[in-house]
Structures are given as structure tokens and as C-alpha cells.
Scaffold this active site. Structure first.
Site, PDB file in Angstrom:
ATOM      1  CB  THR A 142       8.704   2.632   4.781  1.00  0.00           C
ATOM      2  OG1 THR A 142       9.950   2.772   5.461  1.00  0.00           O
ATOM      3  CG2 THR A 142       7.803   3.797   5.107  1.00  0.00           C
ATOM      4  CB  ILE A 143       6.057   0.953   0.815  1.00  0.00           C
ATOM      5  CG1 ILE A 143       6.577   2.406   0.691  1.00  0.00           C
ATOM      6  CG2 ILE A 143       4.850   0.710  -0.081  1.00  0.00           C
ATOM      7  CD1 ILE A 143       5.629   3.495   1.145  1.00  0.00           C
ATOM      8  CB  SER A 150       7.130   8.589  -6.176  1.00  0.00           C
ATOM      9  OG  SER A 150       6.700   9.882  -6.586  1.00  0.00           O
ATOM     10  CB  CYS A 151       4.847   9.425  -1.628  1.00  0.00           C
ATOM     11  SG  CYS A 151       6.590   9.892  -1.590  1.00  0.00           S
ATOM     12  CG  HIS A 210       6.940  14.617   0.414  1.00  0.00           C
ATOM     13  ND1 HIS A 210       8.302  14.592   0.595  1.00  0.00           N
ATOM     14  CD2 HIS A 210       6.589  13.342   0.095  1.00  0.00           C
ATOM     15  CE1 HIS A 210       8.752  13.353   0.387  1.00  0.00           C
ATOM     16  NE2 HIS A 210       7.735  12.591   0.090  1.00  0.00           N
ATOM     17  NE  ARG A 224      10.332  11.010   3.458  1.00  0.00           N
ATOM     18  CZ  ARG A 224      10.986  10.600   2.375  1.00  0.00           C
ATOM     19  NH1 ARG A 224      11.890  11.368   1.788  1.00  0.00           N
ATOM     20  NH2 ARG A 224      10.733   9.416   1.856  1.00  0.00           N
ATOM     21  N   GLY A 279      10.055   3.844  -6.782  1.00  0.00           N
ATOM     22  CA  GLY A 279      11.515   3.873  -6.931  1.00  0.00           C
ATOM     23  C   GLY A 279      11.968   3.252  -8.241  1.00  0.00           C
TER      24      GLY A 279
HETATM   25  P1  NAD Z   1      12.499   0.499   2.963  1.00  0.00           P
HETATM   26  O1  NAD Z   1      13.967   0.563   2.937  1.00  0.00           O
HETATM   27  O2  NAD Z   1      11.765   1.085   4.129  1.00  0.00           O
HETATM   28  O3  NAD Z   1      12.031  -1.023   2.854  1.00  0.00           O
HETATM   29  C1  NAD Z   1      12.570  -1.897   1.925  1.00  0.00           C
HETATM   30  C2  NAD Z   1      12.555  -3.302   2.515  1.00  0.00           C
HETATM   31  O4  NAD Z   1      13.044  -4.224   1.542  1.00  0.00           O
HETATM   32  C3  NAD Z   1      13.451  -3.469   3.752  1.00  0.00           C
HETATM   33  O5  NAD Z   1      12.733  -4.165   4.742  1.00  0.00           O
HETATM   34  C4  NAD Z   1      14.631  -4.282   3.248  1.00  0.00           C
HETATM   35  O6  NAD Z   1      15.171  -5.133   4.255  1.00  0.00           O
HETATM   36  C5  NAD Z   1      13.983  -5.098   2.152  1.00  0.00           C
HETATM   37  N1  NAD Z   1      14.912  -5.562   1.111  1.00  0.00           N
HETATM   38  C6  NAD Z   1      16.091  -5.030   0.716  1.00  0.00           C
HETATM   39  N2  NAD Z   1      16.605  -5.734  -0.296  1.00  0.00           N
HETATM   40  C7  NAD Z   1      15.738  -6.752  -0.548  1.00  0.00           C
HETATM   41  C8  NAD Z   1      15.724  -7.820  -1.475  1.00  0.00           C
HETATM   42  N3  NAD Z   1      16.705  -8.006  -2.358  1.00  0.00           N
HETATM   43  N4  NAD Z   1      14.666  -8.652  -1.458  1.00  0.00           N
HETATM   44  C9  NAD Z   1      13.647  -8.508  -0.575  1.00  0.00           C
HETATM   45  N5  NAD Z   1      13.628  -7.518   0.350  1.00  0.00           N
HETATM   46  C10 NAD Z   1      14.665  -6.648   0.336  1.00  0.00           C
HETATM   47  O7  NAD Z   1      12.000   1.139   1.596  1.00  0.00           O
HETATM   48  P2  NAD Z   1      10.597   1.834   1.317  1.00  0.00           P
HETATM   49  O8  NAD Z   1      10.693   3.246   1.758  1.00  0.00           O
HETATM   50  O9  NAD Z   1       9.493   0.990   1.804  1.00  0.00           O
HETATM   51  O10 NAD Z   1      10.624   1.893  -0.275  1.00  0.00           O
HETATM   52  C11 NAD Z   1      10.227   0.780  -1.063  1.00  0.00           C
HETATM   53  C12 NAD Z   1       9.788   1.275  -2.415  1.00  0.00           C
HETATM   54  O11 NAD Z   1       8.677   2.170  -2.227  1.00  0.00           O
HETATM   55  C13 NAD Z   1      10.835   2.091  -3.200  1.00  0.00           C
HETATM   56  O12 NAD Z   1      10.621   1.884  -4.569  1.00  0.00           O
HETATM   57  C14 NAD Z   1      10.484   3.518  -2.836  1.00  0.00           C
HETATM   58  O13 NAD Z   1      10.939   4.435  -3.787  1.00  0.00           O
HETATM   59  C15 NAD Z   1       8.973   3.435  -2.804  1.00  0.00           C
HETATM   60  N6  NAD Z   1       8.312   4.455  -2.008  1.00  0.00           N
HETATM   61  C16 NAD Z   1       8.802   4.858  -0.800  1.00  0.00           C
HETATM   62  C17 NAD Z   1       8.147   5.845  -0.092  1.00  0.00           C
HETATM   63  C18 NAD Z   1       8.656   6.351   1.213  1.00  0.00           C
HETATM   64  O14 NAD Z   1       8.478   7.527   1.494  1.00  0.00           O
HETATM   65  N7  NAD Z   1       9.271   5.553   2.041  1.00  0.00           N
HETATM   66  C19 NAD Z   1       6.966   6.408  -0.594  1.00  0.00           C
HETATM   67  C20 NAD Z   1       6.449   5.945  -1.816  1.00  0.00           C
HETATM   68  C21 NAD Z   1       7.139   4.969  -2.518  1.00  0.00           C
END
Ligand code: NAD
Length: 338
Positions: free
Chosen positions: A12-13, A139-140, A219, A168, A110
Site C-alpha cells: 500500500t505505502i 503513522s497516517c 480515518h 477505518r 509501524g
Molecule cells: P502492506 O501489507 O500493504 O505492504 C507491505 C509489503 O511488504 C507487501 O507487498 C509485502 O509483500 C511486502 N513484504 C512483506 N514482508 C517483506 C519482507 N520481509 N521484505 C520485503 N517486503 C516484504 O503494508 P502497508 O500498509 O504498506 O504498511 C507498510 C508500513 O507502512 C507499516 O509500517 C505500516 O504501519 C505503515 N503505514 C501503513 C498505512 C496504511 O494505512 N496502510 C498508513 C501509514 C503507514
């Protein structure tokens, strides 16, 4: 100077940060990682991004994708890596890859503040990340709180804040989280958001509570802020209008809900229908100023995108670009935001 950037964790990010890096004139996206094969890998390939494997390339090979190398190869080519892997994986990556390879790294919300010792929101504390080896984008939710509270604190001074995060339940593409038919309070006081805000706004006294609801779009925060100086509603509206990465939205323009805000972002032609600005509802700004000065407002936070411009500015700060305001302006321009 062109800053060479890699993105580890293409979800996602990560996929949003990769696209944003690729758009910057002063940066070059060296490549992204694929932990396992998915539609994300196909899209990265179609965009012409180099794809580096994490553990083994078997999964990619099985699905007809030729990798451009592994994590170590990626790290040899970059000046800085943006780690957007799931929470706690960033810490493992720091010890396993980034420290031994002496590569600068940005982590996401995270991970804990201690992973880097510097937590970042560009318009609040750009200079704290200058030339650092490691930093963390909060975080967001924390980004949303910091952006508006920073503006309020600069103008009025903050005595204390109480904020509730109505979160959310899951991201739109997430089939694993919820709730789908419940309202779930966070049963810890304060929720982690308050202490997290203090990693950026060090002197703001804040207490937060949180709950999750069955929605995927954004959110919503409700805030009550005790001010040191008297405020009036019109001045607060102007303050937010004139602050970067904050957008005033109005019931009068039929933007009464998170659903309509996201529809608006799609209609604006924003990539993926993203809304990286924090949206404050004009009609929900209130001031109580009898014997005390209380400011109340509500804001919506697009969790998938508000941290993306922060990653871009943090890359510049960590690689020595001193002018925070200029970096913010450059980043905003390519997102089409103020
Ligand atoms: P996500 O699950 O959408 O994406 C994570 C990606 O990392 C996936 O593509 C997964 O296949 C990959 N991955 C898993 N293990 C791995 C590894 N060992 N090495 C390399 N790649 C690996 O997660 P996200 O929502 O993008 O969250 C990522 C970070 O951003 C977290 O710290 C989260 O807390 C933070 N974050 C998320 C949001 C949100 O709302 N989604 C908002 C702000 C911050």
C-alpha cells in the site's frame, strides 16, 4: 545531484512512494523489491521498475518474472532505501541489511520511534532529519494530528489536546482485517497516537483515544484543543487554508463525509484517487471562549496517501537538502497539492 532511491516493501505505502520517487526531478528510482509474486509485481514490471528479490527468486521465476538482482544488489546501487514492509520487519531489515551495508534508511509508522530516534513530519520538523542515517515517518493518524496541531500551536499556543481517532477497519484492498459489523474501542489509555505525536511535537500535551469502525476509506479525528490565546472560527479557517497539506472541505460543497472526499479525489484525477492532504470540515470548526479558549474541529485522514509526500521530503532532508520549505513545495507540485 540525483538521489538514488530504492523501495523495500511494495504494498500500500511502498508502491505509492515508488511512484512518487519516480516523479521527482532530483531523484531516481533504482528499483523495488518483491517479497513474493503478486499483481503488484506485474504492475511494477509494466511501469518499467527494476525488481529485486528478498529471499529467493523462485516465486518470481515460477510466474515468468526475471529479477534484476537481490536485496544486496539493490542496496549497492542506492543512496537511501525507503522501507515500507509490514510492522516489525523494518527493524529486522535494519539489523540484517541496512546497518551492515551502511545504507541510509527511512522506516514507516509501524516501527517504533526508537528504530531511528528521529520521527518526521515535514512541515513540523524537517530539520531534525537533516543528514541523518535513519528516520521514521510517523503513522497516517499521527501525521494528520501533527499537521493541524502544529499550525494551531504556532498561532495560538496549545495548553493541551484531547483527540479521538475513529479509524477505518482495513485498507480497501485488505481482506484480512475488520471489523465488518462492530465498533471496536482501543482498550488502552491513552492510545499510542498521543505519545507518537510527542515524538514530533515534543512540547504538546496530548491525550488520545481510538476506535475502529467498518469502513475502508479514511480515518476521522475529533479534536478538542485548549489554547493559550483566544481564537475565532474565521481565523482558524484561514489558518488551515493557509497551511500546507491541509484542505478545508465544506458541507456546502457536498463534502460531508469521507466517502464524498474520496469521490472528490477520484474526480480530481488524483493517482489512485488519493487525498494526501488532511481534510478539515469548515462547518465542524468551533470555538468556546467564555472562561477558557477551547477549539474543536474534525478532520479526515486518507491513510493510504498522507504519509507519501512525507517520505519524499524525508529523502531530501536525509541526503542533505537544507531548504525544507522548498522541498515541500517541490513535492506538493508533483502531487498537485498546495
Ligand atoms: P502492506 O501489507 O500493504 O505492504 C507491505 C509489503 O511488504 C507487501 O507487498 C509485502 O509483500 C511486502 N513484504 C512483506 N514482508 C517483506 C519482507 N520481509 N521484505 C520485503 N517486503 C516484504 O503494508 P502497508 O500498509 O504498506 O504498511 C507498510 C508500513 O507502512 C507499516 O509500517 C505500516 O504501519 C505503515 N503505514 C501503513 C498505512 C496504511 O494505512 N496502510 C498508513 C501509514 C503507514
Amino acid at each position: 545531484m540525483t538521489i538514488k532511491v530504492g523501495v523495500n516493501g511494495y504494498g500500500t505505502i511502498g508502491k505509492r512512494v515508488a511512484d512518487a520517487v519516480a516523479m521527482q526531478k532530483d531523484m531516481k528510482l533504482i528499483g523495488v523489491t518483491a517479497h513474493s509474486y503478486s499483481f503488484n509485481t506485474e504492475v511494477a514490471k509494466q511501469k518499467g521498475y527494476k525488481i529485486f528479490t528478498v529471499d529467493s527468486d523462485n516465486d518470481l521465476k515460477l510466474n515468468g518474472i526475471k529479477s534484476d538482482g537481490d536485496m544486496n544488489n539493490l542496496l549497492e546501487e542506492v543512496d537511501i532505501i525507503v522501507d515500507a514492509t509490514p510492522k516489525k520487519v523494518g527493524k529486522e531489515n535494519l539489523d540484517k541489511y541496512y546497518k551492515p551495508k551502511k545504507v541510509k534508511a527511512i522506516f514507516q509508522g509501524g516501527e517504533k520511534h526508537e528504530i531511528a530516534g528521529t520521527s518526521f513530519v515535514a512541515q513540523c520538523n524537517y530539520n531534525e532529519a537533516l543528514n541523518k542515517d535513519y528516520a521514521r515517518i510517523v503513522s497516517c493518524n499521527t501525521t494528520g494530528l501533527c499537521r493541524t496541531l502544529h499550525a494551531v500551536d504556532k498561532k495560538y499556543g496549545i495548553e493541551s489536546v484531547h483527540a479521538t481517532m475513529i479509524r477505518r477497519g482495513a485498507d480497501p484492498g485488505d481482506i484480512h482485517h475488520g471489523p465488518i459489523n462492530a465498533i471496536v474501542p482501543v482498550l488502552e489509555m491513552p492510545s499510542h497516537h498521543g505519545p507518537d505525536v510527542q515524538t514530533v511535537l515534543h512540547n504538546v500535551e496530548i491525550f488520545t483515544t481510538a476506535l475502529s469502525v467498518p469502513s475502508t476509506l479514511m480515518h476521522l479525528h475529533t479534536l478538542t484543543v485548549d489554547l493559550k490565546k483566544k481564537a475565532n472560527v474565521n481565523d482558524v479557517i484561514e489558518l488551515f487554508k493557509n497551511s500546507t497539506r491541509i484542505r478545508i472541505v465544506r458541507n456546502a460543497e457536498h463534502l460531508r463525509s469521507t466517502a464524498e472526499i474520496i469521490e472528490f479525489a477520484r474526480d480530481l484525477g488524483r493517482l489512485r484517487g488519493d487525498m494526501p492532504e488532511i481534510c478539515v470540515w469548515q462547518e465542524a470548526i468551533g470555538v468556546i471562549s467564555n472562561s477558557y479558549n477551547k477549539l474543536l474541529y474534525m478532520q479526515a485522514v486518507h491513510q493510504e496517501s498522507d504519509v507519501v509526500p512525507e517520505n519524499i521530503d524525508c529523502i531530501r532532508a536525509m541526503t542533505g537538502f537544507k531548504d525544507g520549505a522548498k522541498s515541500i513545495a517541490m513535492t506538493n507540485k508533483c502531487f498537485g497539492i498546495r
